[in-house]
Design an enzyme around this catalytic site. Structure first.
Site, mmCIF file in Angstrom:
data_model
loop_
_atom_site.group_PDB
_atom_site.id
_atom_site.type_symbol
_atom_site.label_atom_id
_atom_site.label_comp_id
_atom_site.label_asym_id
_atom_site.label_seq_id
_atom_site.Cartn_x
_atom_site.Cartn_y
_atom_site.Cartn_z
ATOM 1 N N ASP A 37 -13.807 11.835 2.456
ATOM 2 C CA ASP A 37 -15.099 11.307 2.009
ATOM 3 C C ASP A 37 -14.859 10.166 1.017
ATOM 4 O O ASP A 37 -14.115 10.340 0.043
ATOM 5 C CB ASP A 37 -15.865 12.466 1.337
ATOM 6 C CG ASP A 37 -17.299 12.119 1.016
ATOM 7 O OD1 ASP A 37 -17.896 11.293 1.740
ATOM 8 O OD2 ASP A 37 -17.830 12.687 0.043
ATOM 9 N N SER A 76 -13.221 14.641 -0.942
ATOM 10 C CA SER A 76 -13.123 13.378 -1.687
ATOM 11 C C SER A 76 -11.670 13.223 -2.125
ATOM 12 O O SER A 76 -10.902 14.188 -2.109
ATOM 13 C CB SER A 76 -14.043 13.407 -2.907
ATOM 14 O OG SER A 76 -13.563 14.375 -3.839
ATOM 15 N N GLY A 86 -25.989 13.153 -6.003
ATOM 16 C CA GLY A 86 -26.436 13.955 -7.143
ATOM 17 C C GLY A 86 -27.950 14.041 -7.184
ATOM 18 O O GLY A 86 -28.627 13.847 -6.176
ATOM 19 N N ASN A 95 -24.601 14.290 4.507
ATOM 20 C CA ASN A 95 -23.618 14.828 3.551
ATOM 21 C C ASN A 95 -24.280 15.606 2.420
ATOM 22 O O ASN A 95 -25.218 15.114 1.799
ATOM 23 C CB ASN A 95 -22.834 13.686 2.904
ATOM 24 C CG ASN A 95 -21.980 12.920 3.881
ATOM 25 O OD1 ASN A 95 -21.997 13.189 5.076
ATOM 26 N ND2 ASN A 95 -21.230 11.969 3.369
HETATM 27 P P1 13P Z 1 -24.810 14.931 -2.763
HETATM 28 O O1 13P Z 1 -23.744 15.244 -3.764
HETATM 29 O O2 13P Z 1 -25.952 14.216 -3.376
HETATM 30 O O3 13P Z 1 -25.213 16.107 -1.980
HETATM 31 O O4 13P Z 1 -24.153 13.873 -1.753
HETATM 32 C C1 13P Z 1 -22.989 14.227 -1.049
HETATM 33 C C2 13P Z 1 -22.362 13.045 -0.414
HETATM 34 O O5 13P Z 1 -23.010 12.100 -0.031
HETATM 35 C C3 13P Z 1 -20.920 13.082 -0.215
HETATM 36 O O6 13P Z 1 -20.424 11.895 0.275
#
Ligand code: 13P
Length: 287
Positions: free
Chosen positions: A84, A49, A178, A229
């Protein structure tokens, strides 16, 4: 050597499995993911990210660390380094720094702006052989301070973005980053089917891979999801293992503080999560 996600996702779509994107935050996470992917003979995508990029002292540091590890660990499975949820400028910086793939998340912008920026990035990525992920319909929950509501994407808008030539499309189908709330209605497979009709043979991306029941993951893959992801589950596992180690007092045994020992349980915990997901997504033995 880093590769784009183009080839690995085409193969995943044809083979009806999904490649995991695991987000990285530091050296231990990166090493745990790369070692596990190699052990499972699975292609893998390392997600970064913008916030994690800043934390790791910038995109160039990340590229240097990952490339160095691929060489020293003698990694042979395909590895993609992917931004990301990037903004337009973030995507350009990652391309310059040596990422092999970027996501431009224009889902918060009006569709016309999303299309304009996506078009420009398609042409840059194509000229450099990189992959590009676009997003339509914001993914719920909070990630790096960005809060989305978990919308379902408009399938027609997905079709418009897909036509621009992106590699893969993240379409909101009620998924959330999350933890999922106890009253979460589940993924909208109806939306997924409509999106699939509009985008044809384009690999779809499922964000928010933490906490989605196994049957839903499998159904999503059967309907065209080729990349999933996962971030929060690795964070939880890492924290839990580190906390247990500290609570046992093992970090204070009179020999001073040894970060390598302190971080070892978290490292093992991430390996376990990654292995479990690779097996669930079916990408093991596909490298
Ligand atoms: P989670 O944090 O819910 O596993 O999702 C990760 C995500 O989509 C990163 O882009």
């Amino acid at each position: 050597m880093l590769v784009s996600a183009n080839e690995m996702l085409k193969k995943a779509l044809d083979g009806k499995y999904a490649v995991g994107q695991f987000n990285i935050n530091n050296l231990e996470w990166t090493k745990a993911i790369l070692i596990t992917a190699e052990e499972c003979r699975s292609p893998v995508i390392l997600g970064v990210s913008e916030g994690a990029g800043r934390y790791m002292a910038g995109y160039k540091t990340v590229v240097g660390m990952v490339n160095g590890m691929l060489e020293s660990l003698k990694t042979t499975v395909p590895v993609c380094l992917h931004l990301d949820h990037g903004g337009y400028e973030g995507a350009k910086s990652c391309i310059e720094a040596g990422f092999s793939s970027v996501m431009y998340d224009g889902s918060h912008a009006p569709i016309a702006e999303n299309i304009k920026n996506t078009k420009e990035l398609v042409s840059i990525c194509k000229s450099k052989g990189l992959s590009l992920e676009a997003e339509v319909g914001s993914i719920g929950g909070e990630e790096d301070g960005v809060i989305g509501r978990g919308e379902c994407a408009d399938p027609k808008e997905c079709g418009e973005i897909a036509k621009l030539g992106v590699t893969m499309l993240a379409a909101g189908i009620g998924n959330i980053h999350g933890a999922y709330p106890s009253d979460w209605p589940g993924l909208s497979f109806e939306t997924l089917e409509q999106v699939k009709k509009e985008v044809g043979n384009m690999p779809l991306v499922l964000h928010g891979g933490t906490g989605i029941p196994e049957e839903m993951i499998k159904k999503a893959i059967s309907l065209g999801v080729a990349k999933i992801n996962v971030n929060t589950e690795c964070q939880w596992a890492f924290q839990k293992a580190t906390r247990a180690y500290i609570l046992e007092g093992k970090d204070l045994q009179g020999k001073g503080f040894d970060p390598r020992k302190l971080l070892a349980p978290g490292f093992e915990a991430i390996k376990a999560v990654v292995k479990e997901k690779i097996e669930l997504f079916g990408s093991n033995d596909k490298a």
